[in-house]
Design an enzyme around this catalytic site. Structure first.
Site, PDB file in Angstrom:
ATOM      1  N   MET A  26       5.531 -13.716  -7.660  1.00  0.00           N
ATOM      2  CA  MET A  26       4.448 -14.681  -7.857  1.00  0.00           C
ATOM      3  C   MET A  26       3.198 -13.971  -8.381  1.00  0.00           C
ATOM      4  SD  MET A  26       4.972 -17.599  -5.012  1.00  0.00           S
ATOM      5  CE  MET A  26       4.221 -16.764  -3.646  1.00  0.00           C
ATOM      6  N   ALA A  28       0.164 -10.993  -8.845  1.00  0.00           N
ATOM      7  CA  ALA A  28      -0.719 -10.169  -8.004  1.00  0.00           C
ATOM      8  C   ALA A  28       0.062  -8.924  -7.559  1.00  0.00           C
ATOM      9  CB  ALA A  28      -1.253 -10.962  -6.805  1.00  0.00           C
ATOM     10  N   LEU A  29       0.636  -8.264  -8.552  1.00  0.00           N
ATOM     11  CA  LEU A  29       1.606  -7.191  -8.288  1.00  0.00           C
ATOM     12  C   LEU A  29       0.956  -5.999  -7.576  1.00  0.00           C
ATOM     13  CD1 LEU A  29       3.723  -7.161 -11.588  1.00  0.00           C
ATOM     14  CD2 LEU A  29       4.001  -8.571  -9.534  1.00  0.00           C
ATOM     15  N   HIS A  33       5.997  -4.581  -5.272  1.00  0.00           N
ATOM     16  CA  HIS A  33       6.644  -5.116  -6.480  1.00  0.00           C
ATOM     17  C   HIS A  33       7.091  -3.974  -7.406  1.00  0.00           C
ATOM     18  CE1 HIS A  33       3.756  -8.489  -5.425  1.00  0.00           C
ATOM     19  NE2 HIS A  33       4.910  -9.124  -5.423  1.00  0.00           N
ATOM     20  N   ASP A 146      10.513 -10.028   2.857  1.00  0.00           N
ATOM     21  CA  ASP A 146      10.753 -11.455   3.095  1.00  0.00           C
ATOM     22  C   ASP A 146      12.214 -11.614   3.497  1.00  0.00           C
ATOM     23  OD1 ASP A 146       8.123 -12.824   2.020  1.00  0.00           O
ATOM     24  OD2 ASP A 146       8.636 -11.250   0.605  1.00  0.00           O
ATOM     25  N   SER A 182       0.502  -9.468  -1.310  1.00  0.00           N
ATOM     26  CA  SER A 182      -0.556 -10.001  -2.186  1.00  0.00           C
ATOM     27  C   SER A 182      -1.670 -10.643  -1.367  1.00  0.00           C
ATOM     28  CB  SER A 182       0.032 -11.036  -3.144  1.00  0.00           C
ATOM     29  OG  SER A 182       1.121 -10.474  -3.840  1.00  0.00           O
ATOM     30  N   ARG A 183      -1.341 -11.043  -0.126  1.00  0.00           N
ATOM     31  CA  ARG A 183      -2.338 -11.722   0.716  1.00  0.00           C
ATOM     32  C   ARG A 183      -3.259 -10.737   1.438  1.00  0.00           C
ATOM     33  NH1 ARG A 183       1.913 -15.914   1.191  1.00  0.00           N
ATOM     34  NH2 ARG A 183       0.881 -17.870   0.676  1.00  0.00           N
TER      35      ARG A 183
HETATM   36  P1  AMP Z   1       6.026 -12.355  -4.000  1.00  0.00           P
HETATM   37  O1  AMP Z   1       5.306 -12.047  -5.273  1.00  0.00           O
HETATM   38  O2  AMP Z   1       5.191 -12.184  -2.787  1.00  0.00           O
HETATM   39  O3  AMP Z   1       6.780 -13.646  -4.055  1.00  0.00           O
HETATM   40  O4  AMP Z   1       7.124 -11.228  -3.864  1.00  0.00           O
HETATM   41  C1  AMP Z   1       8.023 -10.952  -4.906  1.00  0.00           C
HETATM   42  C2  AMP Z   1       9.087 -10.020  -4.411  1.00  0.00           C
HETATM   43  O5  AMP Z   1       8.473  -8.802  -3.955  1.00  0.00           O
HETATM   44  C3  AMP Z   1       9.845 -10.579  -3.196  1.00  0.00           C
HETATM   45  O6  AMP Z   1      11.219 -10.264  -3.341  1.00  0.00           O
HETATM   46  C4  AMP Z   1       9.222  -9.866  -2.044  1.00  0.00           C
HETATM   47  O7  AMP Z   1      10.078  -9.738  -0.925  1.00  0.00           O
HETATM   48  C5  AMP Z   1       8.917  -8.516  -2.659  1.00  0.00           C
HETATM   49  N1  AMP Z   1       7.883  -7.814  -1.890  1.00  0.00           N
HETATM   50  C6  AMP Z   1       6.671  -8.294  -1.519  1.00  0.00           C
HETATM   51  N2  AMP Z   1       6.001  -7.384  -0.767  1.00  0.00           N
HETATM   52  C7  AMP Z   1       6.820  -6.304  -0.661  1.00  0.00           C
HETATM   53  C8  AMP Z   1       6.728  -5.029  -0.006  1.00  0.00           C
HETATM   54  N3  AMP Z   1       5.643  -4.691   0.689  1.00  0.00           N
HETATM   55  N4  AMP Z   1       7.770  -4.191  -0.110  1.00  0.00           N
HETATM   56  C9  AMP Z   1       8.885  -4.521  -0.818  1.00  0.00           C
HETATM   57  N5  AMP Z   1       9.025  -5.698  -1.467  1.00  0.00           N
HETATM   58  C10 AMP Z   1       8.030  -6.583  -1.387  1.00  0.00           C
END
Ligand code: AMP
Length: 279
Positions: A26, A28-29, A33, A146, A182-183
């Site tokens: 989503m 906000a890498l 990510h 997640d 991202s939060r």
């Molecule tokens: P998001 O952009 O939050 O939807 O996350 C995109 C992907 O990155 C999802 O598969 C998340 O589980 C993964 N992700 C988010 N935070 C982390 C983290 N700290 N370590 C590993 N993967 C992550």
């Protein structure tokens, strides 16, 4: 290369020879990510990253509106990591008309995190199924961060025979234990200190594994209870020891793999974290 429309994606995708690994995000890498992108790059000829804030998986409009959007910085990270295609569609590209047909994640989507966020997993699984159809990857990379999402995606791929290999990537943490998210950018310094209780509780639980499932919960719970009296306070949502494949709570005396999962609110920010454990 960054593309927005489905037609441009299809053209760019068609020009990629060999295998394609997909990292849905989503935006906000952050370094979490980045880790997914690196794993993907080692495991396929080309990497496709999607950046799409999916309205279907947000319950509260305010949460959707507040979600950080940093496409330029995201594209620069993807460039630096050698990503072949960044797919950043608009809401109307993905949902040109209201859906008549969508994915239901059943009981799995209604328990634990699904109980706190009704409709979230249905919305998430629906967009992932759509993105798989658009990107046509060989493999897709998801974060252990997640854990229930990962479990739901594995079932989605199996139950609907989507033919995509799902790879889980371990959670990337700050040196003090906080899982990257991202939060996290919404947390004040004081809120961030309080938020460290999530990972501290998980690590306390992990240390108690030799004592069994009950001992793990008994070790983790007081860490959250103490943080609930901090300033600003932690407002715990759940602490569960679940089957990593179904997210059903494990039985006392459980043997085999389990995931210790926690969710809590600090100020206006809701955070989740987990650790995979072996009994
Ligand atoms: P998001 O952009 O939050 O939807 O996350 C995109 C992907 O990155 C999802 O598969 C998340 O589980 C993964 N992700 C988010 N935070 C982390 C983290 N700290 N370590 C590993 N993967 C992550």
């Amino acid at each position: 290369m960054i593309v927005h429309s489905l037609a441009d994606l299809a053209r760019a995708r068609g020009r990629l020879p060999g295998t394609v690994a997909f990292v849905p995000t989503m935006g906000a890498l952050h370094d979490g990510h980045r880790e997914l992108i690196r794993w993907a790059g080692k495991d396929a000829d080309h990497v496709v990253v999607s950046v799409f804030v999916n309205p279907l998986q947000f319950g509260e409009q305010a949460d959707l509106e507040r979600y950080p959007r940093t496409l330029e910085a995201d594209a620069a990270i993807c460039d630096a990591e050698g990503v072949a295609i960044v797919f950043a569609p608009s809401v109307s590209d993905v949902y040109p008309r209201p859906l008549e047909v969508s994915v239901s994640t059943g009981r799995m989507g209604r328990i634990v995190e699904g109980e706190a966020r009704p409709g979230h997993f249905d919305g998430m699984a629906t967009v992932v199924a759509k993105l798989f159809g658009m990107v046509r990857p060989d493999k897709a990379f998801f974060g252990q961060k997640d854990a229930q999402q990962l479990a739901v995606i594995r079932r989605l791929v199996e139950d609907l025979n989507l033919g995509v290999e799902v790879v889980a990537v371990p959670t990337v943490r700050e040196p003090d234990g906080l899982a990257l998210s991202s939060r996290n950018r919404f947390l004040s310094g004081e809120e961030r200190s309080t938020a460290l209780a999530l990972s501290r509780a998980l690590f306390a639980g992990r240390d108690a594994v030799p004592g069994g499932a009950e001992a793990v919960l008994a070790a983790a719970r007081p860490v959250l209870e103490e943080a609930a009296t901090a300033e600003p306070p932690l407002l715990p949502d759940y602490l569960v020891l679940a089957d990593p494949a179904t997210f059903d709570p494990v039985e006392p005396g459980h043997r085999g793999p389990a995931v210790l999962a926690v969710a809590a609110r600090v100020g206006a920010t809701r955070l989740i974290d987990n650790l995979p454990l072996e009994f």
